[in-house]
Design an enzyme around this catalytic site. Sequence first.
Site, PDB file in Angstrom:
ATOM      1  N   LYS A 221      17.234  17.248  -0.954  1.00 23.64           N
ATOM      2  CA  LYS A 221      18.445  16.425  -0.914  1.00 23.64           C
ATOM      3  C   LYS A 221      18.639  15.738   0.431  1.00 23.64           C
ATOM      4  CE  LYS A 221      20.908  18.064  -4.871  1.00 23.64           C
ATOM      5  NZ  LYS A 221      22.031  18.777  -5.468  1.00 23.64           N
ATOM      6  N   ARG A 255      17.583  25.793  -7.930  1.00 27.36           N
ATOM      7  CA  ARG A 255      17.044  24.675  -8.709  1.00 27.36           C
ATOM      8  C   ARG A 255      16.186  23.795  -7.796  1.00 27.36           C
ATOM      9  NH1 ARG A 255      18.511  19.435  -9.448  1.00 27.36           N
ATOM     10  NH2 ARG A 255      18.265  18.534 -11.517  1.00 27.36           N
TER      11      ARG A 255
HETATM   12  C1  7PM Z   1      19.587  11.611  -7.307  1.00 28.70           C
HETATM   13  C2  7PM Z   1      20.660  12.291  -6.727  1.00 28.70           C
HETATM   14  C3  7PM Z   1      18.731  12.220  -8.163  1.00 28.70           C
HETATM   15  C4  7PM Z   1      20.860  13.603  -6.992  1.00 28.70           C
HETATM   16  C5  7PM Z   1      18.915  13.546  -8.424  1.00 28.70           C
HETATM   17  C6  7PM Z   1      19.988  14.218  -7.862  1.00 28.70           C
HETATM   18  C7  7PM Z   1      22.064  19.474  -9.100  1.00 28.70           C
HETATM   19  C8  7PM Z   1      22.036  19.473 -10.484  1.00 28.70           C
HETATM   20  C9  7PM Z   1      21.191  17.622  -9.735  1.00 28.70           C
HETATM   21  C10 7PM Z   1      22.646  20.597  -8.420  1.00 28.70           C
HETATM   22  C11 7PM Z   1      23.043  21.539 -10.577  1.00 28.70           C
HETATM   23  C12 7PM Z   1      18.942  16.357  -7.540  1.00 28.70           C
HETATM   24  C13 7PM Z   1      20.175  15.672  -8.061  1.00 28.70           C
HETATM   25  N1  7PM Z   1      21.506  18.324  -8.654  1.00 28.70           N
HETATM   26  N2  7PM Z   1      22.503  20.487 -11.232  1.00 28.70           N
HETATM   27  N3  7PM Z   1      21.485  18.304 -10.876  1.00 28.70           N
HETATM   28  N4  7PM Z   1      23.116  21.594  -9.214  1.00 28.70           N
HETATM   29  N5  7PM Z   1      23.532  22.572 -11.293  1.00 28.70           N
HETATM   30  O1  7PM Z   1      18.731  16.225  -6.309  1.00 28.70           O
HETATM   31  O2  7PM Z   1      22.750  20.676  -7.181  1.00 28.70           O
HETATM   32  O3  7PM Z   1      18.170  16.933  -8.275  1.00 28.70           O
HETATM   33  S1  7PM Z   1      20.502  16.038  -9.755  1.00 28.70           S
END
Ligand code: 7PM
Length: 276
Positions: A221, A255
């Site tokens: 992230k 995750r």
């Molecule tokens: C762009 C920005 C693409 C953010 C993908 C993301 C989480 C999640 C995501 C989390 C839970 C990523 C995120 N992040 N579900 N889904 N917790 N429960 O970096 O932090 O994967 S998408």
Amino acid sequence: MKMYFAGRELDMSRCHVMGILNVTPDSFSDGGRFNRPGVALRRARQMLADGATFIDIGGESTRPGAAPVSVQEELDRVCPVVEAVARELDAVVSVDTSAPEVMAEAAKLGAGLINDVRGLQREGAAEVVARAAIPVCIMHIQGEPDTMQDCPEYRNVRREVSSFLSARVRVAEMAGVRPENILLDPGFGFGKSLEHNLQLLASLEQMHILGHPLLIGVSRKSMLGHITGRDVNERLPASLAAATISAMKGASIIRVHDVRETVDAVRVVTAVKEAG
Ligand code: 7PM
């Protein structure tokens, strides 16, 4: 504490790894043309071999500024993959969705967990999860994905995230979701500045007072980019540090994109905890 995911019993006092499986067209180098269950299934099989317990399947890009996806589009992307992974592999299938229609269909196809980044805020979502009697991860988000990073503000981020989560737990339980089926997630990067994210990670233990196991997503992230100055593809060491901290602080599920490496880090934490 034990939880049941599609009949599979897991001890949530231990830390498990969840592999991310995106089924958005932009997540495949062919632009989605060969985005068939076969490709996704191969990736899922590898993550399982690398030690993942959960496979998180998502068809809606929650990237800041991303265009919303229709429910039909999401169903078309997600369902074939959920069905194939649930049928073929010994993994708990998690579905990253906020749409009640997708939740209901995924539960029918064998999903073991609903992962909702909007914390069951869509009309009917809590009722669908209750009826399907499936575990759910309720995540904190401030705003909506397209604008959430514009200027996130809190008076006290820990308190506000905690009270949001308790309020969503109450709504879920009122709709009939059983408390033992609820996981919580502070939602790193979802309407939060670097400072907010750091405060939440520093005080992750406080989240346990709500009494539900925690799921944490920090893999690659931008908060890690801000700290290290690294591009998204150079964030593995930072991601492992964040995963290690989360596991130390009692997270039940981490995750991640990089399953193999994270499983090793979590194994070290688990071994140290068991010796203590
Ligand atoms: C762009 C920005 C693409 C953010 C993908 C993301 C989480 C999640 C995501 C989390 C839970 C990523 C995120 N992040 N579900 N889904 N917790 N429960 O970096 O932090 O994967 S998408």
